[in-house]
Design a protein around this motif. Sequence first.
Motif, PDB file in Angstrom:
ATOM      1  N   VAL A  55     -18.359 -34.412  29.920  1.00 15.68           N
ATOM      2  CA  VAL A  55     -19.588 -34.773  29.218  1.00 15.68           C
ATOM      3  C   VAL A  55     -20.758 -34.277  30.060  1.00 15.68           C
ATOM      4  CG1 VAL A  55     -21.002 -36.662  28.295  1.00 15.68           C
ATOM      5  CG2 VAL A  55     -18.490 -36.817  28.242  1.00 15.68           C
ATOM      6  N   ARG A  56     -21.625 -33.470  29.441  1.00 14.12           N
ATOM      7  CA  ARG A  56     -22.704 -32.863  30.208  1.00 14.12           C
ATOM      8  C   ARG A  56     -24.012 -32.903  29.422  1.00 14.12           C
ATOM      9  NH1 ARG A  56     -22.342 -27.069  33.345  1.00 14.12           N
ATOM     10  NH2 ARG A  56     -24.447 -27.074  34.216  1.00 14.12           N
ATOM     11  N   SER A  57     -25.080 -33.300  30.070  1.00 12.92           N
ATOM     12  CA  SER A  57     -26.387 -33.277  29.410  1.00 12.92           C
ATOM     13  C   SER A  57     -26.882 -31.838  29.329  1.00 12.92           C
ATOM     14  CB  SER A  57     -27.397 -34.145  30.170  1.00 12.92           C
ATOM     15  OG  SER A  57     -27.552 -33.697  31.500  1.00 12.92           O
ATOM     16  N   VAL A  58     -27.625 -31.548  28.270  1.00 14.40           N
ATOM     17  CA  VAL A  58     -28.140 -30.197  28.043  1.00 14.40           C
ATOM     18  C   VAL A  58     -29.599 -30.151  28.495  1.00 14.40           C
ATOM     19  CG1 VAL A  58     -28.649 -28.431  26.319  1.00 14.40           C
ATOM     20  CG2 VAL A  58     -26.623 -29.879  26.068  1.00 14.40           C
TER      21      VAL A  58
ATOM     22  N   GLN B  15     -33.102 -33.129  16.325  1.00 17.31           N
ATOM     23  CA  GLN B  15     -31.813 -32.454  16.211  1.00 17.31           C
ATOM     24  C   GLN B  15     -31.673 -31.332  17.229  1.00 17.31           C
ATOM     25  OE1 GLN B  15     -30.895 -31.414  12.116  1.00 17.31           O
ATOM     26  NE2 GLN B  15     -29.927 -33.401  11.907  1.00 17.31           N
ATOM     27  N   CYS B  16     -32.282 -31.513  18.392  1.00 19.47           N
ATOM     28  CA  CYS B  16     -32.080 -30.572  19.491  1.00 19.47           C
ATOM     29  C   CYS B  16     -30.755 -30.883  20.177  1.00 19.47           C
ATOM     30  CB  CYS B  16     -33.212 -30.691  20.510  1.00 19.47           C
ATOM     31  SG  CYS B  16     -34.761 -29.951  19.972  1.00 19.47           S
ATOM     32  N   PRO B  17     -30.027 -29.876  20.644  1.00 17.36           N
ATOM     33  CA  PRO B  17     -28.828 -30.138  21.441  1.00 17.36           C
ATOM     34  C   PRO B  17     -29.173 -30.976  22.666  1.00 17.36           C
ATOM     35  CG  PRO B  17     -28.927 -27.836  20.797  1.00 17.36           C
ATOM     36  CD  PRO B  17     -30.254 -28.438  20.431  1.00 17.36           C
ATOM     37  N   THR B  18     -28.469 -32.079  22.846  1.00 19.54           N
ATOM     38  CA  THR B  18     -28.795 -33.010  23.927  1.00 19.54           C
ATOM     39  C   THR B  18     -27.626 -33.204  24.887  1.00 19.54           C
ATOM     40  OG1 THR B  18     -30.286 -34.177  22.412  1.00 19.54           O
ATOM     41  CG2 THR B  18     -29.698 -35.314  24.438  1.00 19.54           C
ATOM     42  N   VAL B  19     -26.428 -33.292  24.328  1.00 18.00           N
ATOM     43  CA  VAL B  19     -25.224 -33.477  25.138  1.00 18.00           C
ATOM     44  C   VAL B  19     -24.151 -32.515  24.636  1.00 18.00           C
ATOM     45  CG1 VAL B  19     -23.364 -35.066  25.783  1.00 18.00           C
ATOM     46  CG2 VAL B  19     -25.715 -35.905  25.604  1.00 18.00           C
ATOM     47  N   VAL B  20     -23.415 -31.905  25.561  1.00 19.35           N
ATOM     48  CA  VAL B  20     -22.301 -31.047  25.177  1.00 19.35           C
ATOM     49  C   VAL B  20     -21.016 -31.649  25.721  1.00 19.35           C
ATOM     50  CG1 VAL B  20     -22.577 -29.537  27.200  1.00 19.35           C
ATOM     51  CG2 VAL B  20     -21.361 -28.704  25.168  1.00 19.35           C
ATOM     52  N   ILE B  21     -19.994 -31.636  24.883  1.00 11.06           N
ATOM     53  CA  ILE B  21     -18.665 -32.138  25.251  1.00 11.06           C
ATOM     54  C   ILE B  21     -17.720 -30.946  25.346  1.00 11.06           C
ATOM     55  CG2 ILE B  21     -16.841 -33.794  24.692  1.00 11.06           C
ATOM     56  CD1 ILE B  21     -19.645 -35.045  24.863  1.00 11.06           C
ATOM     57  N   PHE B  22     -17.069 -30.779  26.496  1.00 11.46           N
ATOM     58  CA  PHE B  22     -16.037 -29.748  26.660  1.00 11.46           C
ATOM     59  C   PHE B  22     -14.677 -30.443  26.686  1.00 11.46           C
ATOM     60  CE2 PHE B  22     -19.713 -27.783  28.895  1.00 11.46           C
ATOM     61  CZ  PHE B  22     -19.870 -26.680  28.068  1.00 11.46           C
ATOM     62  N   ILE B  23     -13.719 -29.913  25.937  1.00 13.83           N
ATOM     63  CA  ILE B  23     -12.395 -30.529  25.823  1.00 13.83           C
ATOM     64  C   ILE B  23     -11.327 -29.499  26.153  1.00 13.83           C
ATOM     65  CG2 ILE B  23     -10.858 -31.880  24.347  1.00 13.83           C
ATOM     66  CD1 ILE B  23     -13.270 -32.160  22.412  1.00 13.83           C
TER      67      ILE B  23
END
Length: 376
Positions: free
Chosen positions: A273-276, A286-294
């Motif tokens: 879990v990473r903040s953008v 609706q700006c990208p705020t958090v990205v999830i890598f799986i």
Amino acid sequence: MQQSLSLDTFSDLIGNLYQGPLETIPWATFLNQLNVHLESKYVTFILRPPSTHVDGLMVNTTGTSTEAVASYNTHFFTLDPFVGLPNRQVVTLAEFVSSDDWQKSEFYKNFLEAVDVFHILGADINTCDGAQCRIRISRGRDDKPFGDEEKTLLAHFIPHLERSIKVHMQLNRIEVERNLYAGAVNQMAVGTIILDEAGKVLQTNQVADRLIQEKDGIKLVNDGLQVGTDRDTQEFRRLVKQSLLSQKSSNPSMVEALRVQRPSGRADLGIIVRSVPLSEWSEGKQCPTVVIFISDPEQQSTAPQEIVRALFDFTPAETQLAMLLANGLTLDEASEELGISRNTARAHLRSTFSKTGVTRQTMLVRLILRSVATLG
């Protein structure tokens, strides 16, 4: 032509011109509006002139036949005399080519006469970024020729059209880069999910879509994510909330990791879990705020065998063996899968060691999985 445009009408046209790069067919609304106000038959906007190597890229107003566009792209563009206009200057065909030469031209007789195009108004826009664009507006033989009034009206739009072209080019570059990077992440079998400031899903890639559809460790509920067990979900939401707060406080990008159990009993999913980081002028809900890598440990490598073979100079048999080992099989399992003896498999393995300079099977697997082959 309507004698003049009201301020409201002009403003509406300008608004649709700048909206053009965001339309499915760029500038379609503006071009059709312009067609009406100039009382013309067709308006064509050429983003990329055709050549012997590539078709032209053009937008036409409603009513233009696809056959005419195809004919121009494949043949008649070489005969078009109304090209190479002075940059950003609105010109009529009558100023550029004499009426007698025009009516005798093969371009008119074999191409435009059949669709009753006789009078043409146009401008070329050559930008500093290398774009070579053209706008062409046409009327029939029995229609009134284009005059100063129409030239003046079109000239008002040329500077705005040039700026809109630059916006289109920039958006196109960004989209191409995004697709390239997204494709690379897909090839690496990493799922990505982008959340907005409310924690709702904005975007997912192909790998994440597959994992969500499987509902085995991660699923979508009311535009939000649930992962693993109830306890996993609580921890996941805490990490997302922490990342959201980190972004809003303009702190350095925060990264957290979580291992998620899967109900099926398959290997746990790994989640980052990473903040953008926001750009200086980012705004909107609706700006990208958090990205999830799986990551899915059971996802097999999709590196094309021909690329692995070319990178490491393997034989076809060595390549097949190496790919099976990279996907988690033991040497015995790989030899059985390939229908060869264990001694033959060991001979292939020794040969791959020699060609890659590694000395252990685990090192070979790591070398393949970390190579650019996975991006092929």
